[in-house]
Design a protein around this motif. Sequence first.
Motif, PDB file in Angstrom:
ATOM      1  N   VAL A   1       8.684  -4.941   2.687  1.00 33.35           N
ATOM      2  CA  VAL A   1       9.746  -3.449   3.646  1.00 33.35           C
ATOM      3  C   VAL A   1      11.122  -4.008   4.359  1.00 33.35           C
ATOM      4  O   VAL A   1      10.032  -5.516   5.153  1.00 33.35           O
TER       5      VAL A   1
ATOM      6  N   TYR B   1       5.085  -4.241  -7.101  1.00 34.33           N
ATOM      7  CA  TYR B   1       4.894  -3.163  -6.743  1.00 34.33           C
ATOM      8  C   TYR B   1       6.107  -3.226  -5.727  1.00 34.33           C
ATOM      9  O   TYR B   1       6.057  -3.959  -5.281  1.00 34.33           O
ATOM     10  N   ARG B   2       6.158  -2.218  -5.590  1.00 32.41           N
ATOM     11  CA  ARG B   2       6.981  -1.381  -4.655  1.00 32.41           C
ATOM     12  C   ARG B   2       5.933  -0.916  -3.237  1.00 32.41           C
ATOM     13  O   ARG B   2       6.689  -1.349  -2.338  1.00 32.41           O
TER      14      ARG B   2
ATOM     15  N   PRO C   1      17.067  -4.774  -7.105  1.00 31.44           N
ATOM     16  CA  PRO C   1      15.508  -4.711  -5.899  1.00 31.44           C
ATOM     17  C   PRO C   1      15.451  -6.213  -5.357  1.00 31.44           C
ATOM     18  O   PRO C   1      14.848  -7.654  -6.092  1.00 31.44           O
ATOM     19  N   TYR C   2      14.121  -5.683  -4.559  1.00 35.12           N
ATOM     20  CA  TYR C   2      12.860  -6.560  -4.083  1.00 35.12           C
ATOM     21  C   TYR C   2      12.614  -7.777  -4.873  1.00 35.12           C
ATOM     22  O   TYR C   2      12.012  -7.287  -5.338  1.00 35.12           O
TER      23      TYR C   2
ATOM     24  N   ASN D   1       5.044   2.432  -2.318  1.00 37.81           N
ATOM     25  CA  ASN D   1       5.824   3.104  -1.778  1.00 37.81           C
ATOM     26  C   ASN D   1       4.726   4.349  -1.510  1.00 37.81           C
ATOM     27  O   ASN D   1       4.260   4.832  -1.043  1.00 37.81           O
TER      28      ASN D   1
ATOM     29  N   PRO E   1      15.690   2.234   3.250  1.00 39.04           N
ATOM     30  CA  PRO E   1      15.043   1.443   1.652  1.00 39.04           C
ATOM     31  C   PRO E   1      16.726   0.851   1.110  1.00 39.04           C
ATOM     32  O   PRO E   1      17.539   0.807   1.309  1.00 39.04           O
TER      33      PRO E   1
ATOM     34  N   ARG F   1       3.820  -7.696  -4.404  1.00 38.64           N
ATOM     35  CA  ARG F   1       4.314  -6.483  -3.690  1.00 38.64           C
ATOM     36  C   ARG F   1       5.596  -6.596  -2.854  1.00 38.64           C
ATOM     37  O   ARG F   1       5.580  -8.281  -2.804  1.00 38.64           O
ATOM     38  N   ARG F   2       6.488  -5.849  -3.521  1.00 40.67           N
ATOM     39  CA  ARG F   2       7.642  -6.124  -2.837  1.00 40.67           C
ATOM     40  C   ARG F   2       7.660  -6.061  -0.923  1.00 40.67           C
ATOM     41  O   ARG F   2       7.228  -5.024  -0.322  1.00 40.67           O
TER      42      ARG F   2
ATOM     43  N   GLN G   1       1.860  -0.916   4.557  1.00 40.13           N
ATOM     44  CA  GLN G   1       2.132  -1.535   3.660  1.00 40.13           C
ATOM     45  C   GLN G   1       2.776  -2.761   3.392  1.00 40.13           C
ATOM     46  O   GLN G   1       2.939  -3.150   3.236  1.00 40.13           O
TER      47      GLN G   1
ATOM     48  N   ARG H   1      11.837   1.944   8.482  1.00 40.84           N
ATOM     49  CA  ARG H   1      12.263   1.482   6.913  1.00 40.84           C
ATOM     50  C   ARG H   1      13.333   2.274   6.559  1.00 40.84           C
ATOM     51  O   ARG H   1      13.751   3.015   6.441  1.00 40.84           O
TER      52      ARG H   1
END
Length: 359
Positions: free
Chosen positions: A220, A149-150, A144-145, A152, A231, A217-218, A208, A229
């Motif tokens: 986007v 925190y994601r 994951p990036y 979302n 995912p 934060r990750r 976001q 976006r």
Amino acid sequence: MTPFSRRRHIAKSIAFITAISGLINTWSTDAALASNPALEQTRAPSAEHRKKLILCLGGGGTRGAAHVGVLRQLEKNHIKIDAVVGTSIGAIVGGLYCAGLSPDEIEHLLVDKALIKSYLTVPVVFRLVIAPIMYIPHLFGHHPYDGLYRGNRFANFINKQVAGLDANKTNPDLNVEDLPIKFEAVACDLLAAEPVAITKGNLGRAIQASSAVPFLRRPVLMTRKDFIRLPGKAADDDKDCYLLVDGGPQANLPILQGRALADHLGGAMVVAVDVYGDFNKWPTKHFRKIGSTAERSLEIMLASVEKRDIEKADLVITPDVSGINLLSTDVAEGERAVKAGDEACQAAIPRLLQKLQAL
């Protein structure tokens, strides 16, 4: 005289009296202005006799609560905002406002900590403690990036605040391009190392991306054409994608983006709200606190980014938010920032009205 004739006669009389009253009020106002020219400086020009106004709201964490005070003061003085361009907290406050929330409603989200709780769903200290565990998926081929925190849940929180408003009945998808007031969220593209003004797509996702503080934060992933976006990982080609984080490193105070929008609209006045301003000198003992060195370094970097473009604004409002930490969760500090924004904007109103007058 028939009843119908009497009613028509009465209606004409009322209309005549109303017209005479309007003329008297106009003559009285004009006479007052003629005897006291200073009053003319405090009266907002009508929509057809003024320049368009673009408000640029800068990043600054908790200090950005000052933006709420600025918006409130502009409303009190009946000054219409034609567009808002925001970075990070400026995008959060500006986006919520453009989508229909009042300054009072936005302040409530800040004061009762609903906003910060949705942004930091788990305390940062706890996230740091479990950070090594979060990297276990990398050992099994899942990458994951980077970020604690994601984001979302934060995007969903933003959308939820404005989804039921009358202003968005014809915009159920909450597309940025269809908001009641024109809005742009500014982010930084990690792939091309360039600032990006998000002009389309979902409001929550745009905010976001604009407020995705690196490491915290990750980033986007979004398509270039329509800011949808994506995912996970881009299918094959990064050239058609943005990987967006907080716009602070390149456009913490998005004056250039506001100026570009002004040109697109055929000319407008660009007003910037700077929540950095001058630095207070801190004692050496302050830097024994955990995180203090990184925070101060970040402040210095972001302030230098702002100074590069500050002269391109037609007017800069600088609330006194010195001493307020970027990621403070202290309600009192947030309230102090709101008050500082209110006072700074109030002091700037005479100059603002003068500049808004049509050429």
